[in-house]
Design a protein around this motif. Sequence first.
Motif, short mmCIF file in Angstrom:
data_model
loop_
_atom_site.label_atom_id
_atom_site.label_comp_id
_atom_site.label_asym_id
_atom_site.label_seq_id
_atom_site.Cartn_x
_atom_site.Cartn_y
_atom_site.Cartn_z
N MET A 72 118.29 -43.39 65.34
CA MET A 72 116.89 -43.70 65.57
C MET A 72 116.20 -42.51 66.21
N SER A 73 114.98 -42.30 65.84
CA SER A 73 114.18 -41.18 66.34
C SER A 73 113.07 -41.67 67.25
N ILE A 74 112.48 -40.74 67.95
CA ILE A 74 111.22 -40.99 68.65
C ILE A 74 110.12 -40.74 67.62
N VAL A 75 109.25 -41.71 67.44
CA VAL A 75 108.23 -41.65 66.39
C VAL A 75 106.87 -41.90 67.01
N GLU A 76 105.90 -41.13 66.57
CA GLU A 76 104.50 -41.39 66.92
C GLU A 76 103.79 -41.94 65.70
N LEU A 77 103.11 -43.07 65.87
CA LEU A 77 102.16 -43.56 64.87
C LEU A 77 100.79 -43.19 65.42
N ARG A 78 100.11 -42.29 64.72
CA ARG A 78 98.84 -41.74 65.19
C ARG A 78 97.73 -42.28 64.27
N GLN A 79 96.69 -42.88 64.88
CA GLN A 79 95.56 -43.42 64.14
C GLN A 79 94.30 -42.74 64.65
N TYR A 80 93.72 -41.90 63.81
CA TYR A 80 92.54 -41.12 64.20
C TYR A 80 91.27 -41.77 63.66
N THR A 81 90.29 -41.91 64.53
CA THR A 81 88.95 -42.31 64.11
C THR A 81 88.16 -41.02 63.92
N LEU A 82 87.60 -40.87 62.73
CA LEU A 82 86.95 -39.61 62.36
C LEU A 82 85.44 -39.76 62.28
N ARG A 83 84.78 -38.64 62.32
CA ARG A 83 83.33 -38.64 62.09
C ARG A 83 83.07 -39.14 60.68
N ALA B 29 109.36 -33.58 62.41
CA ALA B 29 109.47 -34.21 61.10
C ALA B 29 108.17 -34.97 60.84
N VAL B 30 107.37 -34.47 59.92
CA VAL B 30 106.11 -35.12 59.58
C VAL B 30 106.39 -36.17 58.52
N GLY B 31 106.04 -37.42 58.83
CA GLY B 31 106.30 -38.52 57.92
C GLY B 31 105.06 -38.87 57.11
N GLY B 32 104.87 -40.17 56.88
CA GLY B 32 103.78 -40.63 56.05
C GLY B 32 102.41 -40.25 56.61
N ARG B 33 101.54 -39.89 55.69
CA ARG B 33 100.13 -39.61 56.00
C ARG B 33 99.30 -40.51 55.09
N PHE B 34 98.29 -41.19 55.70
CA PHE B 34 97.61 -42.25 54.97
C PHE B 34 96.11 -42.27 55.23
N ARG B 35 95.39 -42.73 54.21
CA ARG B 35 94.01 -43.17 54.36
C ARG B 35 94.07 -44.67 54.68
N ASP B 36 93.32 -45.10 55.67
CA ASP B 36 93.21 -46.52 55.97
C ASP B 36 92.25 -47.12 54.95
N LEU B 37 92.73 -48.05 54.13
CA LEU B 37 91.91 -48.61 53.06
C LEU B 37 90.80 -49.51 53.57
N ASP C 190 89.05 -48.75 56.42
CA ASP C 190 88.16 -47.95 57.25
C ASP C 190 88.09 -46.53 56.68
N PRO C 191 86.97 -46.18 56.04
CA PRO C 191 86.86 -44.86 55.40
C PRO C 191 86.84 -43.70 56.39
N ASP C 192 86.77 -44.00 57.67
CA ASP C 192 86.74 -42.95 58.69
C ASP C 192 88.00 -42.99 59.56
N ARG C 193 89.11 -43.37 58.94
CA ARG C 193 90.36 -43.47 59.69
C ARG C 193 91.48 -42.77 58.92
N PHE C 194 92.25 -41.97 59.65
CA PHE C 194 93.43 -41.27 59.12
C PHE C 194 94.62 -41.70 59.96
N VAL C 195 95.70 -42.12 59.31
CA VAL C 195 96.88 -42.64 59.98
C VAL C 195 98.07 -41.78 59.55
N TRP C 196 98.88 -41.38 60.53
CA TRP C 196 100.04 -40.58 60.16
C TRP C 196 101.16 -40.76 61.17
N MET C 197 102.35 -40.30 60.77
CA MET C 197 103.54 -40.44 61.61
C MET C 197 104.25 -39.09 61.72
N ARG C 198 104.87 -38.90 62.87
CA ARG C 198 105.78 -37.76 63.03
C ARG C 198 106.93 -38.21 63.91
#
Length: 182
Positions: free
Chosen positions: A1-12, A37-45, A47-55
Amino acid sequence: MSIVELRQYTLRPGAREALIELFEREFVTGQQAVGIAVGGRFRDLDDPDRFVWMRAFPDMAHRRRALEAFYTGPVWQEHREEANATMLDSDDVLLLRGPGFAPAPGAGEVLATVCHPTDATAFDAYAERHLGPGHALHRTEHAENDFPRLPVRTGEDVRLWFGPAEPVPWRSRTLRLEPVRA
């Protein structure tokens, strides 16, 4: 198991594609170069101003060293103003322990459930019945954030998994995500 960040950015408004282009061009390899280790990178379906990613990182000590190397290194220093100009909030971060997650090539919509169980034993029984290895179950990592320059959410206990949304008896939220195509 790894240490994982789930990052959810609210964008302009309207800035998501600019950040994704910059992220894919500079930040994936820039982070990998320092051992992240950069994992999944996603558009939040939803919220058009949200970017979600994991590392992910092997452990907390590696996380601290890798984040220090990246955020003081040349890639971030050169592109941070451009990246920060796209963001309203980058502090919605869950610090987790788990396997990490990257969608299979060509994957369509990905569902991620963020659950706040009130009873760990009951949740474990639920997970045993409803979640398999493919769900990539993650749990809150309660270690102190030793890189406070990047805040993480504290004071909550969450479980995160990927796959079909199952009804759960606890407060939860399902993210509908579209993988970024590199």
